[in-house]
Every structure is written in C-alpha cells, then in structure tokens.
Design a protein around this motif. Structure first.
Motif, PDB file in Angstrom:
ATOM      1  N   LEU A  25      47.223  37.786  32.678  1.00 50.20           N
ATOM      2  CA  LEU A  25      47.498  38.007  34.102  1.00 50.20           C
ATOM      3  C   LEU A  25      47.121  39.420  34.532  1.00 50.20           C
ATOM      4  O   LEU A  25      47.387  40.269  33.844  1.00 50.20           O
ATOM      5  N   ASP A  26      47.233  39.377  35.929  1.00 48.57           N
ATOM      6  CA  ASP A  26      47.192  40.719  36.821  1.00 48.57           C
ATOM      7  C   ASP A  26      48.463  41.038  37.290  1.00 48.57           C
ATOM      8  O   ASP A  26      48.853  40.439  38.143  1.00 48.57           O
ATOM      9  N   ARG A  29      49.164  41.822  41.019  1.00 49.19           N
ATOM     10  CA  ARG A  29      49.156  41.034  42.023  1.00 49.19           C
ATOM     11  C   ARG A  29      50.667  40.627  42.637  1.00 49.19           C
ATOM     12  O   ARG A  29      51.428  40.977  42.031  1.00 49.19           O
ATOM     13  N   VAL A  32      54.141  38.870  41.321  1.00 48.83           N
ATOM     14  CA  VAL A  32      54.393  39.094  39.734  1.00 48.83           C
ATOM     15  C   VAL A  32      55.391  39.902  39.718  1.00 48.83           C
ATOM     16  O   VAL A  32      55.889  40.933  40.421  1.00 48.83           O
ATOM     17  N   VAL A  79      55.353  34.711  37.441  1.00 46.94           N
ATOM     18  CA  VAL A  79      53.778  34.710  37.397  1.00 46.94           C
ATOM     19  C   VAL A  79      53.366  33.885  38.176  1.00 46.94           C
ATOM     20  O   VAL A  79      53.206  32.460  37.587  1.00 46.94           O
ATOM     21  N   SER A  82      47.912  32.455  41.135  1.00 48.27           N
ATOM     22  CA  SER A  82      47.100  33.338  41.399  1.00 48.27           C
ATOM     23  C   SER A  82      46.831  34.417  40.571  1.00 48.27           C
ATOM     24  O   SER A  82      45.686  35.340  40.784  1.00 48.27           O
ATOM     25  N   ALA A  83      47.933  34.811  39.825  1.00 49.08           N
ATOM     26  CA  ALA A  83      47.767  36.156  39.098  1.00 49.08           C
ATOM     27  C   ALA A  83      47.357  35.703  37.568  1.00 49.08           C
ATOM     28  O   ALA A  83      46.939  36.537  36.898  1.00 49.08           O
ATOM     29  N   ASP A 101      39.890  34.690  39.494  1.00 54.47           N
ATOM     30  CA  ASP A 101      41.059  35.243  39.498  1.00 54.47           C
ATOM     31  C   ASP A 101      41.227  36.505  38.696  1.00 54.47           C
ATOM     32  O   ASP A 101      42.269  37.043  38.349  1.00 54.47           O
TER      33      ASP A 101
END
Length: 179
Positions: A25-26, A29, A32, A79, A82-83, A101
C-alpha cells in the motif's frame, strides 16, 4: 468504494483463506492509518493472516482494518482500497497488482531499474578459429585395465569354437584428468 474494491476484496479474502498474505500500500494516501513512523512510505508492506488471531480483522466495502504489531507495539491499521496496489499470497506465491493505484515514483523506479538491468545488445566477438585455445582429448587407460591386459586372457572353450569373423566388442573409453 474504489472501482476495483470488490475485486481487491475478493482476491484478499481468497488469499487469506489459504494462509498469510502481504498487502502492498501507499501509506501517504488519504484514509490510511498506520504508525507515525510509516506514514510517509510510498511502498509499505503489511502481513495479514487469520493465524495471527486478530480480534478485529475486517475486510469490507471501505477497505481493511486490523490491529497489527509493529516492533512489539499494537496499532490499529486502516487501509482503504484506493491505497492498496498489490496483494501477495505467501502460501501460493500468487501476486496481484493494480498498476492504476501504484505510486508514480514506484512506476518510475521500476522503469529505471528495468532499463538499467537490461543491457543493450552488443555484437558478440568470437575469436577466429586459429586463435582459439584447442583442447586435445585422448583415451587414458586406468591402472586396473593395464594390469588385466598384462595377464593371459582366459577364453572359455565355447568361445574358442565360435566363428572368428566377428570383431571383438569395443571397449568403453574413459576420460581421466591428467595434470
């Protein structure tokens, strides 16, 4: 819900049923929730498993929520779909990626790494035949074979009566390293 949320949810739940899963994951974002030391990570990897016996693991329409351990401290992680840009199954070694994404810097880093790791084709330079080193192989008898040859061969009487036209059976050659 993220447009790929249902697909991500289905893949994650199927992988969790088989065993441990790593989500990519990012952490930057919106939505999160991770420990403060990890909030600026473009590529954060978290392991999830039912074997961890998480009391609050929730995989829903919004995303994933769970209490995880970070350096011995428990933290409630959230989470959103989208992340999340990839899911890896530790058990089946399957990997699902959602490039739309992925953080832009990861895509750029991948492209640079790929270009750097693939060398450009270079014309192969082969030495002319006369300049190449030549290896000469020859058959070398083993000591046991030399000792056997020095003894008188004993032929059974049945073979002595057989036809003389047949050539003897070829002996197996052996290679031996000679220094």
């Amino acid at each position: 819900m993220d447009k790929k949320g249902p697909e991500k949810k289905a893949r994650l739940l199927a992988a969790l049923d088989k065993g441990m899963v790593m989500i990519h994951l990012d952490a930057r974002r919106p939505g999160v929730l991770v420990p403060p030391s990890l909030r600026n990570e473009a590529h954060l990897r978290l392991n999830l498993s039912y074997r961890f016996e998480p009391p609050d693991l929730a995989v829903g329409e919004w995303g994933v929520r769970c209490t995880l351990s970070f350096s011995g401290s428990r933290f409630k992680v959230a989470v959103p779909w989208s992340a999340l840009f990839a899911v890896t199954s530790h058990v089946t070694k399957e990997f699902w990626m959602y490039p739309d994404d992925m953080p832009a810097e990861l895509i750029q880093q991948t492209m640079v790494t790929t270009k750097a790791s693939v060398p450009e084709p270079v014309a192969e330079q082969v030495a002319p035949p006369e300049e190449r080193p030549r290896a000469v192989l020859r058959e070398v008898e083993r000591q046991e074979e030399r000792q056997e040859e020095s003894r008188e061969p004993v032929t059974p009487p049945a073979e002595a009566e057989g036809p003389k036209d047949e050539p003897p059976a070829p002996r197996r050659g052996h290679l031996r390293l000679v220094k």
